[in-house]
Design a protein around this motif. Structure first.
Motif, PDB file in Angstrom:
ATOM      1  N   ILE A 275       0.915  -1.304   0.089  1.00 44.69           N
ATOM      2  CA  ILE A 275      -0.189   0.044  -0.062  1.00 44.69           C
ATOM      3  C   ILE A 275       0.904   1.341   0.044  1.00 44.69           C
ATOM      4  N   ASN A 276       1.890   1.232   0.756  1.00 43.85           N
ATOM      5  CA  ASN A 276       2.889   2.443   0.890  1.00 43.85           C
ATOM      6  C   ASN A 276       3.508   2.846  -0.369  1.00 43.85           C
ATOM      7  N   LEU A 277       4.124   1.527  -0.977  1.00 44.44           N
ATOM      8  CA  LEU A 277       4.713   1.730  -2.390  1.00 44.44           C
ATOM      9  C   LEU A 277       3.874   2.263  -3.343  1.00 44.44           C
ATOM     10  N   MET A 278       2.660   1.611  -3.339  1.00 45.86           N
ATOM     11  CA  MET A 278       1.735   2.122  -4.360  1.00 45.86           C
ATOM     12  C   MET A 278       1.325   3.662  -4.206  1.00 45.86           C
ATOM     13  N   LEU A 279       1.468   4.367  -3.126  1.00 47.28           N
ATOM     14  CA  LEU A 279       1.249   5.763  -2.941  1.00 47.28           C
ATOM     15  C   LEU A 279       2.380   6.218  -3.186  1.00 47.28           C
ATOM     16  N   LEU A 280       3.508   5.747  -2.940  1.00 48.58           N
ATOM     17  CA  LEU A 280       4.734   6.692  -3.062  1.00 48.58           C
ATOM     18  C   LEU A 280       5.214   6.664  -4.740  1.00 48.58           C
ATOM     19  N   ALA A 281       4.770   5.437  -5.170  1.00 50.50           N
ATOM     20  CA  ALA A 281       5.139   5.638  -6.843  1.00 50.50           C
ATOM     21  C   ALA A 281       4.544   6.924  -7.603  1.00 50.50           C
ATOM     22  N   ILE A 282       3.238   7.288  -7.073  1.00 47.22           N
ATOM     23  CA  ILE A 282       2.751   8.577  -7.552  1.00 47.22           C
ATOM     24  C   ILE A 282       3.630   9.680  -7.535  1.00 47.22           C
ATOM     25  N   PRO A 283       3.881  10.269  -6.589  1.00 45.43           N
ATOM     26  CA  PRO A 283       4.979  11.384  -6.522  1.00 45.43           C
ATOM     27  C   PRO A 283       6.216  11.193  -6.999  1.00 45.43           C
ATOM     28  N   LEU A 284       6.741   9.696  -6.774  1.00 45.40           N
ATOM     29  CA  LEU A 284       8.194   9.423  -7.034  1.00 45.40           C
ATOM     30  C   LEU A 284       8.149   9.150  -8.800  1.00 45.40           C
ATOM     31  N   ALA A 285       7.175   9.176  -9.535  1.00 37.57           N
ATOM     32  CA  ALA A 285       7.204   8.905 -10.984  1.00 37.57           C
ATOM     33  C   ALA A 285       7.329  10.440 -11.672  1.00 37.57           C
ATOM     34  N   TYR A 286       7.269  11.576 -11.098  1.00 40.19           N
ATOM     35  CA  TYR A 286       7.590  12.647 -11.778  1.00 40.19           C
ATOM     36  C   TYR A 286       8.655  12.938 -12.253  1.00 40.19           C
ATOM     37  N   GLN A 287       8.892  13.215 -13.418  1.00 44.18           N
ATOM     38  CA  GLN A 287      10.255  13.844 -13.915  1.00 44.18           C
ATOM     39  C   GLN A 287      10.045  14.944 -14.912  1.00 44.18           C
ATOM     40  N   ASN A 288      11.289  15.687 -15.157  1.00 45.88           N
ATOM     41  CA  ASN A 288      11.153  16.401 -16.347  1.00 45.88           C
ATOM     42  C   ASN A 288      11.398  15.656 -17.742  1.00 45.88           C
ATOM     43  N   PRO A 289      10.398  16.048 -18.738  1.00 51.13           N
ATOM     44  CA  PRO A 289      10.543  15.459 -19.971  1.00 51.13           C
ATOM     45  C   PRO A 289      11.623  15.243 -20.766  1.00 51.13           C
ATOM     46  N   ARG A 290      12.315  16.347 -20.461  1.00 55.73           N
ATOM     47  CA  ARG A 290      13.670  16.565 -21.146  1.00 55.73           C
ATOM     48  C   ARG A 290      14.944  15.730 -20.697  1.00 55.73           C
ATOM     49  N   ARG A 291      14.531  15.421 -19.473  1.00 55.15           N
ATOM     50  CA  ARG A 291      15.639  14.592 -18.741  1.00 55.15           C
ATOM     51  C   ARG A 291      15.381  13.031 -18.795  1.00 55.15           C
ATOM     52  N   GLY A 292      16.371  12.365 -18.646  1.00 54.09           N
ATOM     53  CA  GLY A 292      15.989  10.892 -18.484  1.00 54.09           C
ATOM     54  C   GLY A 292      15.263  10.345 -17.331  1.00 54.09           C
ATOM     55  N   ARG A 293      14.805   9.189 -17.183  1.00 54.06           N
ATOM     56  CA  ARG A 293      14.324   8.672 -15.998  1.00 54.06           C
ATOM     57  C   ARG A 293      15.056   7.730 -15.138  1.00 54.06           C
TER      58      ARG A 293
END
Length: 366
Positions: A275-293
């Motif tokens: 449950i915690n990792l499910m929620l954590l993945a939402i803000p953690l996925a953010y990135q600048n499209p011009r940069r790598g992931r």
């Protein structure tokens, strides 16, 4: 809503692909490991496939946690990379609105994690121990394999036979050696067969052979020829040592010892991790499209490994009675939940979670 259906559909496809990759890796790893056990005589080669299946069942809860975390992270990261997330956010979809469709998608997986953590894990461990115990309790003749030297775990005898009948009733070209009171006994025989006495004792009756008795380093060996020589077959007693990992969950609750409470906290922690990792993945996925992931994926791996290892640490602390069961059960997960809330707050304020400058400062400081 189109947004929710699109997200759930892509999550389902990605989760299926991720789970198949993890399952393939698990099967390959377990096959190499268990086949090695069979080659060394620790398990019966006929039980290899069964033990692989039981091992996979035992680790399904962990595999599902990783599948859930990675699939959510992959999908949302791709949306940011392809600027899909920008479109949804511009359409009035807030970051917190992602929680509902992701929670709906994750609910069946979390239920499966609960089932395999509380039921599948102890059952698979108990069955694996039973299979291994049955193999280890076999008598000395059953442990023999034609063309191989095998040591008896109970009498420290070393056996070698050239061939054996399918029913293990007859053996040919037998070599047996043992050490008693510093003296070495070596028996060689052309043929032999098994017999059962009236009291139930089993013997290997060797025919037309010789026995050599003596002390290593001394030439005075005694040689005895025989037509029939009986070697008693001993069976290794079954030592049933129940462990917390193979104890059913209800029995852990009924017998709240230190080891049992630690195991119970570990099992209960698996769905909480999901449950915690499910929620954590939402803000953690953010990135600048011009940069790598790369940064987000590296941080995701480090977070998962740290989280799972800390869960093992909490289990150890509970087993050693250094912290109470209630505190050990919730403390770690509350801290991670607070971290999730903090990361959501950062994202709502449009602040990046991790930047290259952070890693550059860290590398310069070290």
């Amino acid at each position: 809503m189109i947004f929710e259906r699109s997200l759930q559909r892509e999550l389902a496809y990605t989760a299926g692909a991720v789970f198949m990759v993890l399952l393939t890796i698990m099967l390959t790893t377990m096959m190499i490991r268990i086949v090695g056990f069979a080659a060394s005589g620790q398990i019966d080669p006929r039980d290899v496939l069964v033990l692989i299946g039981l091992t996979v069942i035992g680790y399904l809860a962990v595999m599902l946690i990783v599948t859930l975390f990675v699939s959510i992270l992959f999908v949302l990261t791709r949306w940011y990379k392809d600027s899909e997330m920008v479109v949804w956010l511009a359409s009035g979809v807030s970051l917190t609105r992602l929680i509902k469709p992701i929670a709906v998608f994750s609910t069946p997986i979390v239920i499966l994690i609960v089932f395999f953590a509380f039921v599948g894990w102890p059952w698979s461990n108990a069955q694996s121990k039973l299979i291994r115990a049955r193999f280890q309790q076999r008598d000395e003749v059953s442990l023999l394999a034609p063309g191989q030297f095998r040591e008896s775990p109970t009498t420290h005898r070393v056996f070698f036979i050239e061939s054996m009948s399918p029913d293990q009733g007859r053996v040919d070209n037998v070599f047996v050696t043992s050490t008693e009171n510093g003296k070495v006994n070596v028996i060689v025989s052309r043929t032999g067969h098994t017999e059962t006495a009236k009291n139930g004792d089993r013997f290997v009756v060797l025919e037309n052979g010789r026995r050599y008795d003596g002390e290593p380093g001394h030439p005075d060996f005694r040689i005895t020829e025989f037509q029939r020589y009986g070697v008693k077959i001993t069976s290794q007693p079954v030592v049933s040592t129940p462990t917390a990992s193979s104890t059913p969950t209800l029995d852990l609750i009924r017998n709240p010892s230190g080891d049992n409470l630690g195991e119970l906290a570990w099992r209960a922690g698996l769905p909480l991790i999901a449950i915690n990792l499910m929620l954590l993945a939402i803000p953690l996925a953010y990135q600048n499209p011009r940069r790598g992931r790369t940064i987000n994926l590296v941080m995701a791996v480090l977070i998962y490994l740290t989280y799972s290892n800390l869960l093992n640490v909490m289990q150890s602390q509970i087993e050693q009675a250094k912290i109470s069961f209630g505190l050990g059960l919730v403390l770690l997960h509350i801290v991670v939940l607070a971290l999730v809330v903090f990361l959501f707050w950062l994202r709502v304020r449009n602040r990046p979670l991790f930047t290259r400058a952070m890693f550059q400062r860290a590398s310069q400081g070290s």
